[in-house]
Motif scaffolding. Sequence first.
Motif, PDB file in Angstrom:
ATOM      1  N   THR A 105       0.834  -1.195   0.000  1.00 14.04           N
ATOM      2  CA  THR A 105       0.000   0.000   0.000  1.00 14.04           C
ATOM      3  C   THR A 105       0.880   1.263   0.000  1.00 14.04           C
ATOM      4  N   ILE A 106       0.602   2.184  -0.895  1.00 15.95           N
ATOM      5  CA  ILE A 106       1.398   3.413  -1.033  1.00 15.95           C
ATOM      6  C   ILE A 106       0.457   4.610  -0.980  1.00 15.95           C
ATOM      7  N   SER A 107       0.940   5.691  -0.345  1.00 16.69           N
ATOM      8  CA  SER A 107       0.145   6.923  -0.266  1.00 16.69           C
ATOM      9  C   SER A 107       1.046   8.138  -0.516  1.00 16.69           C
ATOM     10  N   CYS A 108       0.435   9.248  -0.806  1.00 16.19           N
ATOM     11  CA  CYS A 108       1.187  10.474  -1.079  1.00 16.19           C
ATOM     12  C   CYS A 108       1.528  11.196   0.224  1.00 16.19           C
ATOM     13  N   PRO A 109       2.743  11.690   0.372  1.00 19.95           N
ATOM     14  CA  PRO A 109       3.088  12.486   1.563  1.00 19.95           C
ATOM     15  C   PRO A 109       2.353  13.832   1.528  1.00 19.95           C
ATOM     16  N   THR A 110       1.792  14.202   2.625  1.00 18.40           N
ATOM     17  CA  THR A 110       0.987  15.428   2.656  1.00 18.40           C
ATOM     18  C   THR A 110       1.733  16.637   3.227  1.00 18.40           C
ATOM     19  N   ASP A 111       2.811  16.421   3.941  1.00 17.53           N
ATOM     20  CA  ASP A 111       3.489  17.524   4.616  1.00 17.53           C
ATOM     21  C   ASP A 111       4.814  17.913   3.960  1.00 17.53           C
ATOM     22  N   THR A 112       5.077  17.382   2.790  1.00 22.77           N
ATOM     23  CA  THR A 112       6.345  17.711   2.144  1.00 22.77           C
ATOM     24  C   THR A 112       6.168  18.867   1.154  1.00 22.77           C
ATOM     25  N   LYS A 113       7.268  19.612   0.980  1.00 22.99           N
ATOM     26  CA  LYS A 113       7.285  20.677  -0.025  1.00 22.99           C
ATOM     27  C   LYS A 113       8.313  20.383  -1.110  1.00 22.99           C
ATOM     28  N   ASP A 114       8.704  19.094  -1.106  1.00 18.92           N
ATOM     29  CA  ASP A 114       9.669  18.651  -2.093  1.00 18.92           C
ATOM     30  C   ASP A 114       8.894  18.104  -3.292  1.00 18.92           C
TER      31      ASP A 114
END
Length: 335
Positions: A105-114
């Motif tokens: 299972t993979i999800s998108c990081p929500t707190d990154t600005k990269d």
Amino acid sequence: MEETNRKHDGKKRTVIIAVVVVAALVAGGLVWWGVASHRAGTRLAQARQACEWAQTDYATARKTYDDVAKNKTYAAAVKINAKQVKDAKTVETFAKARKAEAPETISCPTDTKDAAQLEQAAASVREAADWYASHATGTLDAAEKVMESRDAKTLTDAQAALAKRATEAGKLYDSSKGKVADDKTRDALKQQLDAAGKLKDAKDVKKLKDAKAALDKAMAAVADSVKAKQDADRQAAEVQARREAEAQAAAQAQAAAQTPQAYTAPQQSTTTPAAPQYTTPQQTVPQYAAPQQAAPATPSAPVAPSTGGNSGGGPISGGHGCGSVCTSTTDTYDR
């Protein structure tokens, strides 16, 4: 003086030009920085948006894949083995699709600005979504192929079963001629044979099975009719035999009544007489009995003298008595 003023003006213009150049450079740097900052912000926003879209597609594909297990075709195919299908490879392919290892299972990081990190995450999520989508479709297709192969075998088996039963029914129809109690049963069998012949290349499994069932029923009726006639013939033969036996017995009795009875010599026994058994004679011990004393004899009356018969004139000789001596007693010895 004029020359001095000219020098002063030249310096002033140089300073002004330098200031203008510096100002232009500063302004250009600010514009570049602004453009670069705008581009970086746009990339980050685009990467975040792309990852969110990939996440949505992933969720949809994952749900579709999970729903395959609830599909009726899938549930039916799971229960079918290689012996029930025309092509065993369909069962193998379906089994491999079901056992395929799903991605993590993979999800998108929500707190990154990269932006680069978001772009990489979006690519991974997209890849997982594509896997679930393709395997959902592939697994369901494999299940459908299993069902199609099962149906193909069912059709082939039904056609073969009907053809075999029709052959048997034809033999029964021919062999039962004149051997049934009711000819209508053979007529019904012939009708079912004709109907089965029209379904030789039929693709409807239900019609094929119904035709075979109708043949089975018609054949059973003919078989029962054959047995009924056999039973009736046997009973008739038994009755005829009994009547003939009774008639023969009556004729013999009548003949015996009309014929004088002849003397029948007694039959000698053929039994061998038993051999005589020898018995040793028993010897009897003689018993001694004392002699009994005879009673004295009564004296004889005097004999008158002979008057002429005796020249001697003397007494008759032997006239003297002998008493008990002359008396003989019989011994009592047992012989």
